[in-house]
Design a protein around this motif. Structure first.
Motif, PDB file in Angstrom:
ATOM      1  N   THR A   1      12.631  -4.463  -9.323  1.00  0.00           N
ATOM      2  CA  THR A   1      12.828  -3.184 -10.008  1.00  0.00           C
ATOM      3  C   THR A   1      12.578  -2.029  -9.054  1.00  0.00           C
ATOM      4  O   THR A   1      13.330  -1.055  -9.023  1.00  0.00           O
ATOM      5  CB  THR A   1      11.893  -3.075 -11.224  1.00  0.00           C
ATOM      6  N   TRP A   2      11.518  -2.145  -8.254  1.00  0.00           N
ATOM      7  CA  TRP A   2      11.203  -1.078  -7.308  1.00  0.00           C
ATOM      8  C   TRP A   2      12.232  -1.011  -6.187  1.00  0.00           C
ATOM      9  O   TRP A   2      12.590   0.083  -5.730  1.00  0.00           O
ATOM     10  CB  TRP A   2       9.787  -1.266  -6.761  1.00  0.00           C
ATOM     11  N   ALA A   3      12.734  -2.157  -5.751  1.00  0.00           N
ATOM     12  CA  ALA A   3      13.782  -2.161  -4.727  1.00  0.00           C
ATOM     13  C   ALA A   3      15.044  -1.500  -5.270  1.00  0.00           C
ATOM     14  O   ALA A   3      15.683  -0.693  -4.587  1.00  0.00           O
ATOM     15  CB  ALA A   3      14.077  -3.584  -4.284  1.00  0.00           C
ATOM     16  N   GLY A   4      15.401  -1.831  -6.504  1.00  0.00           N
ATOM     17  CA  GLY A   4      16.580  -1.225  -7.124  1.00  0.00           C
ATOM     18  C   GLY A   4      16.416   0.271  -7.324  1.00  0.00           C
ATOM     19  O   GLY A   4      17.367   1.037  -7.160  1.00  0.00           O
ATOM     20  N   SER A   5      15.203   0.705  -7.638  1.00  0.00           N
ATOM     21  CA  SER A   5      14.986   2.140  -7.828  1.00  0.00           C
ATOM     22  C   SER A   5      15.137   2.890  -6.503  1.00  0.00           C
ATOM     23  O   SER A   5      15.576   4.036  -6.478  1.00  0.00           O
ATOM     24  CB  SER A   5      13.620   2.407  -8.455  1.00  0.00           C
TER      25      SER A   5
ATOM     26  N   LEU B   1      10.290  -2.015 -20.593  1.00  0.00           N
ATOM     27  CA  LEU B   1      10.272  -1.183 -19.391  1.00  0.00           C
ATOM     28  C   LEU B   1       9.008  -1.434 -18.566  1.00  0.00           C
ATOM     29  O   LEU B   1       9.075  -1.562 -17.335  1.00  0.00           O
ATOM     30  CB  LEU B   1      10.378   0.292 -19.767  1.00  0.00           C
ATOM     31  N   LEU B   2       7.865  -1.539 -19.228  1.00  0.00           N
ATOM     32  CA  LEU B   2       6.625  -1.813 -18.500  1.00  0.00           C
ATOM     33  C   LEU B   2       6.667  -3.187 -17.829  1.00  0.00           C
ATOM     34  O   LEU B   2       6.178  -3.351 -16.703  1.00  0.00           O
ATOM     35  CB  LEU B   2       5.429  -1.725 -19.450  1.00  0.00           C
ATOM     36  N   ALA B   3       7.266  -4.162 -18.498  1.00  0.00           N
ATOM     37  CA  ALA B   3       7.396  -5.490 -17.891  1.00  0.00           C
ATOM     38  C   ALA B   3       8.290  -5.437 -16.659  1.00  0.00           C
ATOM     39  O   ALA B   3       8.022  -6.097 -15.652  1.00  0.00           O
ATOM     40  CB  ALA B   3       7.946  -6.485 -18.912  1.00  0.00           C
ATOM     41  N   ARG B   4       9.376  -4.664 -16.704  1.00  0.00           N
ATOM     42  CA  ARG B   4      10.268  -4.545 -15.551  1.00  0.00           C
ATOM     43  C   ARG B   4       9.576  -3.852 -14.394  1.00  0.00           C
ATOM     44  O   ARG B   4       9.832  -4.152 -13.237  1.00  0.00           O
ATOM     45  CB  ARG B   4      11.533  -3.744 -15.905  1.00  0.00           C
ATOM     46  N   MET B   5       8.700  -2.903 -14.680  1.00  0.00           N
ATOM     47  CA  MET B   5       8.040  -2.143 -13.623  1.00  0.00           C
ATOM     48  C   MET B   5       7.065  -2.991 -12.829  1.00  0.00           C
ATOM     49  O   MET B   5       6.620  -2.589 -11.758  1.00  0.00           O
ATOM     50  CB  MET B   5       7.344  -0.921 -14.212  1.00  0.00           C
ATOM     51  N   GLU B   6       6.727  -4.171 -13.334  1.00  0.00           N
ATOM     52  CA  GLU B   6       5.831  -5.071 -12.609  1.00  0.00           C
ATOM     53  C   GLU B   6       6.586  -5.951 -11.612  1.00  0.00           C
ATOM     54  O   GLU B   6       5.967  -6.663 -10.833  1.00  0.00           O
ATOM     55  CB  GLU B   6       5.079  -5.962 -13.602  1.00  0.00           C
TER      56      GLU B   6
ATOM     57  N   ALA C   1       1.877   3.176 -11.304  1.00  0.00           N
ATOM     58  CA  ALA C   1       1.250   2.294 -10.322  1.00  0.00           C
ATOM     59  C   ALA C   1      -0.270   2.355 -10.426  1.00  0.00           C
ATOM     60  O   ALA C   1      -0.956   1.370 -10.156  1.00  0.00           O
ATOM     61  CB  ALA C   1       1.695   2.664  -8.912  1.00  0.00           C
ATOM     62  N   VAL C   2      -0.777   3.501 -10.846  1.00  0.00           N
ATOM     63  CA  VAL C   2      -2.222   3.658 -10.999  1.00  0.00           C
ATOM     64  C   VAL C   2      -2.711   3.055 -12.312  1.00  0.00           C
ATOM     65  O   VAL C   2      -3.735   2.380 -12.355  1.00  0.00           O
ATOM     66  CB  VAL C   2      -2.613   5.152 -10.903  1.00  0.00           C
ATOM     67  N   VAL C   3      -1.983   3.264 -13.399  1.00  0.00           N
ATOM     68  CA  VAL C   3      -2.497   2.869 -14.717  1.00  0.00           C
ATOM     69  C   VAL C   3      -2.141   1.449 -15.136  1.00  0.00           C
ATOM     70  O   VAL C   3      -2.815   0.882 -15.985  1.00  0.00           O
ATOM     71  CB  VAL C   3      -2.054   3.857 -15.822  1.00  0.00           C
TER      72      VAL C   3
END
Length: 62
Positions: free
Chosen positions: A20-24, A11-16, A54-56
């Motif tokens: 993923t952000w466009a799909g969300s 999940l953390l790898a996808r968030m980079e 996004a911060v951490v």
């Protein structure tokens, strides 16, 4: 427990990934259209979680 750790890393790898952000964003629009006010509450919660990550999560250097 090991499966949960593997899923967390995945999940953390996808968030980079930008896709993923466009799909969300697409999912957020769908949640609003389908669930109305409850969808808006879910979008607000997920936005807060996304902002936290996004911060951490550090950005990769090219």
């Amino acid at each position: 427990m090991n499966g949960l750790v593997i899923m967390g890393h995945w999940l953390l790898a996808r968030m980079e990934e930008p896709s993923t952000w466009a799909g969300s964003g697409v999912l957020a629009v769908a949640a609003h259209a389908y669930f109305g006010a409850a969808g808006d509450a879910a979008i607000a919660l997920l936005s807060a979680i996304g902002g936290f990550f996004a911060v951490v999560i550090p950005e990769k250097k090219p």
